[in-house]
Structure formats: structure tokens, C-alpha cells
Design a protein around this motif. Structure first.
Motif, mmCIF file in Angstrom:
data_model
loop_
_atom_site.group_PDB
_atom_site.id
_atom_site.type_symbol
_atom_site.label_atom_id
_atom_site.label_comp_id
_atom_site.label_asym_id
_atom_site.label_seq_id
_atom_site.Cartn_x
_atom_site.Cartn_y
_atom_site.Cartn_z
ATOM 1 N N PHE A 225 -69.304 0.817 0.590
ATOM 2 C CA PHE A 225 -68.666 1.148 -0.689
ATOM 3 C C PHE A 225 -67.145 1.318 -0.595
ATOM 4 O O PHE A 225 -66.474 1.492 -1.608
ATOM 5 N N VAL B 211 -66.871 3.152 -6.120
ATOM 6 C CA VAL B 211 -68.031 4.006 -5.823
ATOM 7 C C VAL B 211 -67.642 5.021 -4.753
ATOM 8 O O VAL B 211 -67.089 4.645 -3.713
ATOM 9 N N ALA C 88 -67.301 3.640 -14.386
ATOM 10 C CA ALA C 88 -66.603 3.864 -13.110
ATOM 11 C C ALA C 88 -65.746 5.123 -13.229
ATOM 12 O O ALA C 88 -65.308 5.441 -14.333
ATOM 13 N N ILE D 25 -76.215 0.048 -9.611
ATOM 14 C CA ILE D 25 -74.837 0.551 -9.484
ATOM 15 C C ILE D 25 -73.863 -0.487 -10.048
ATOM 16 O O ILE D 25 -72.938 -0.154 -10.806
ATOM 17 N N LEU E 78 -71.147 -0.098 -13.162
ATOM 18 C CA LEU E 78 -69.720 -0.453 -13.074
ATOM 19 C C LEU E 78 -69.372 -1.485 -14.158
ATOM 20 O O LEU E 78 -68.359 -1.354 -14.839
ATOM 21 N N VAL F 214 -68.388 5.424 -10.081
ATOM 22 C CA VAL F 214 -69.785 5.828 -9.894
ATOM 23 C C VAL F 214 -69.860 6.672 -8.632
ATOM 24 O O VAL F 214 -69.173 6.376 -7.642
ATOM 25 N N LYS F 215 -70.640 7.739 -8.670
ATOM 26 C CA LYS F 215 -70.850 8.538 -7.458
ATOM 27 C C LYS F 215 -72.223 8.224 -6.887
ATOM 28 O O LYS F 215 -73.179 8.058 -7.646
ATOM 29 N N VAL F 216 -72.276 8.121 -5.573
ATOM 30 C CA VAL F 216 -73.553 7.959 -4.885
ATOM 31 C C VAL F 216 -73.800 9.238 -4.090
ATOM 32 O O VAL F 216 -72.928 9.662 -3.331
#
Ligand code: SF4
Length: 338
Positions: free
Chosen positions: A184, A189, A160, A151, A155, A162-164
Motif C-alpha cells: 500500500f 491507503v 480516500a 478497496i 478509492l 482508505v484505512k486498512v
């Protein structure tokens, strides 16, 4: 809407294409690819059966006149497909939004090249911060640290935000939700929590293992001051909630407790070129055969349009104990990429 753009029987357009580039994965998440069914003896698709990058590009080009706006590359684990950055380069030249969903284990090695090739978005599947729970949810020995480093690499490469994505399974990882939000918060994120779904026929899903998003939200609001945020697009599946101090947001994807079929503009293509109009489909349409018989450009567009116009899928809205337990075959998530 241009003259070629089509709608299905429920008035929905085709805007998002999720393309699986491999059915292989280096994880064995029990809710997607349980090892007892996808073990040593499991026969994966022969690589010669995979759509080539050229064929994938043909399908995407043929779908753009129909209204396609976004392509998401998935798997299995898409970063197991060699030279994926070459495909990203080809597709990024088509001026569509290009995203990738990955388990993150190979992201450190690939993020910079993917970003340079034109990738715009990355979503990382991470169901826990504690290694023991991560292992229970992914059946892998690859530690959380490796995913978090992936992750960071995304970035650093400019991908960016970023999706989790975190699938919550009752009795396994619901306690990880607050930890992920804490970890996060204040970063680029966004964590989205996904209700566990009865995809495929191998994960042994039961309704009792589902933590409804409403209950999860209430639990999180016990610690975080969350306020509702507006959707970015009507077809977005995640309902957004932001920290009241502006330090970030979370998302809730509630296919079981609050289905969103009414705005579903997504189609999926398996690595061997079958076109599916729903995640819970029983069968697909063989685009690869069409392409190998010479379909391209306008006649490929027409073939995809004809499939889409007949679409009436809304499985999640119709989901019940009966539909979930029915004998109808259902496509495995690892085959069409979730
Ligand atoms: S169940 Fe099918 S129609 Fe409904 S949102 Fe999911 S993919 Fe779309």
C-alpha cells in the motif's frame, strides 16, 4: 464546549459513536467470531430486534448536543444490513463525520452508493495479503483479491484515504505486516496495525499472542525508513509513522502495550440498541426501550448524558492477567462492532 456537552468521571467528552447495525458477519475471524462459538447453531439477534434507521437517527440526533462529532457504522459486517445507504443518507444530513468499518467483501457492490449517500470514510479490515494466512485470520474462503478490489472500489468512489486495519497475532500473521506496508506504500491507503486484544470471552486470548507495537515497529524499521508523525486528533487511537520520503504512512494501535483510555471519547451501540461506554464493558444501557417508551430529543439527550456522566471506564489501563481472566462477562466484539 456548549452548555449541554458533558464529560465523564475522567473528564472525557462523548465525541465518537460506533453503531453496530447487525450482529451477523460472513467471516469468522477467530479473534472476534470464532466458528466454534458462532457456528450453525449460534442464535443471532432476531432482525425485529434491530434498531430501525429511524431509531438510530434519533440516537444520533440526541447525542449531537452532547458534543458528538463522528459516527462509525460497524457490525458484525455492516454491509449485510439491507439498504445501508439509506441510513448513511439520513445521518450524513446531520453534518457529522460518517465512517464505516467493513471486511471489504461487499464493498465493490456498495462503495459508489455509500459515497453518493454521504459516507466520508471507510476502514477495511485485512489481516494478510497471502490467501492462506488470510484464511487463518478470517476463516473464510473469500479471497484477498476480493477485499483488494473492494478497496479499489472505495478509492474510485472518492472515499480516500482508505484505512486498512490489520490485527497482528503472534505465530499467525506477523510476517504479513511488511508485505502490507510494501503493497500500500505510495497509495491512498493507510495500514494500521492493531495489537490483538482480549475482547469478549470467546477468542481464547493470551498475552503471549500479542505482538507489541514497539516490537513490530522495530521490525518494520528494519526495511522502511519511518519517522514519527503528529496525531490529527488527541482522541485518535493510532500512533502515526510516515515514510521519510513522503510515500505514505502507517499506524499502530496499542491497546495492550500503550493504552489510550485517557483520551477515549467513544461509546458503542449494539444492533439491538444497547449503549456501552467501553469495548470491554460487561453490560449496557437499553436505549431501544427508552425510545420505544417515547424518549426522543431532549429527554433522550438527558438519558445519554446521565449514562456518560457516570462513566469511569479505563479497562486497558487496568488490564492484567487477573482482569483478563476474571469471571465477569464481557461483550463480544461482533455484537458491539469493535
Ligand atoms: S478500554 Fe474502554 S475506555 Fe479504554 S480506550 Fe478502550 S473503550 Fe476506551
Amino acid at each position: 464546549m456548549t452548555s449541554e456537552q458533558v464529560t465523564d468521571r475522567l473528564g472525557r467528552q462523548l465525541k465518537d459513536l460506533r453503531i453496530s447495525v447487525t450482529d451477523r458477519c460472513n467471516f469468522r475471524c477467530p479473534y472476534c467470531m470464532p466458528r466454534e462459538r458462532f457456528g450453525e447453531e449460534h442464535t443471532f439477534l432476531p432482525r425485529r430486534a434491530f434498531l430501525s434507521f429511524d431509531e438510530i437517527e434519533k440516537v444520533v440526533r440526541a447525542s449531537i448536543p452532547l458534543g458528538l462529532e463522528k459516527v462509525r457504522l460497524t457490525g458484525g459486517e455492516p454491509l449485510l444490513r439491507p439498504d445501508l445507504a439509506d441510513l448513511v443518507k439520513r445521518l450524513s444530513d446531520l453534518e457529522i463525520e460518517l465512517a464505516l468499518t467493513t471486511n471489504g467483501s461487499l464493498l465493490r457492490r456498495n462503495a459508489a452508493a455509500l459515497a453518493a449517500a454521504g459516507l466520508t470514510r471507510v476502514t477495511v479490515s485485512l489481516d494478510a495479503l497471502d490467501d492462506d494466512v488470510h484464511r487463518a485470520m478470517s476463516d473464510t474462503d473469500i479471497p484477498v483479491e476480493t477485499i483488494l478490489d473492494g478497496i479499489d472500489a472505495a478509492l474510485e468512489a472518492g472515499l480516500a484515504p482508505v484505512k486498512v486495519n490489520c490485527v497482528i497475532r503472534r505465530g499467525v500473521n506477523e510476517e504479513q505486516a511488511a508485505k502490507l506496508v510494501r503493497h500500500f506504500r505510495g497509495t491512498d491507503v493507510t495500514v494500521r496495525f492493531i495489537e490483538y486484544m482480549d475482547v469478549g470471552r470467546t477468542n481464547g486470548w493470551t498475552l503471549g499472542e500479542v505482538v507489541a507495537s514497539g516490537d513490530l515497529l522495530e521490525h518494520l524499521r528494519g526495511e522502511f525508513d519511518l519517522i514519527p508523525l503528529a496525531a490529527e486528533r488527541a482522541s485518535d487511537v493510532a500512533v502515526r509513522w510516515g515514510h521519510s520520503d513522503g510515500s505514505g504512512e502507517i499506524g499502530l494501535i496499542s491497546s495492550v502495550s500503550a493504552p489510550f483510555c485517557g483520551d477515549c471519547v467513544r461509546a458503542r451501540i449494539s444492533a439491538d440498541g444497547r449503549f456501552f461506554t467501553c469495548l470491554f464493558a460487561s453490560g449496557g444501557h437499553d436505549l431501544r426501550a427508552l425510545i420505544q417508551n417515547g424518549a426522543n430529543g431532549g429527554n433522550l439527550t438527558a438519558a445519554i448524558a446521565a449514562i456518560w456522566e457516570r462513566r469511569a471506564d479505563r479497562y486497558s489501563e487496568l488490564r492484567s492477567e487477573e482482569t483478563s481472566a476474571s469471571a465477569l462477562p464481557r461483550i463480544e466484539m461482533s455484537y458491539i462492532g469493535g
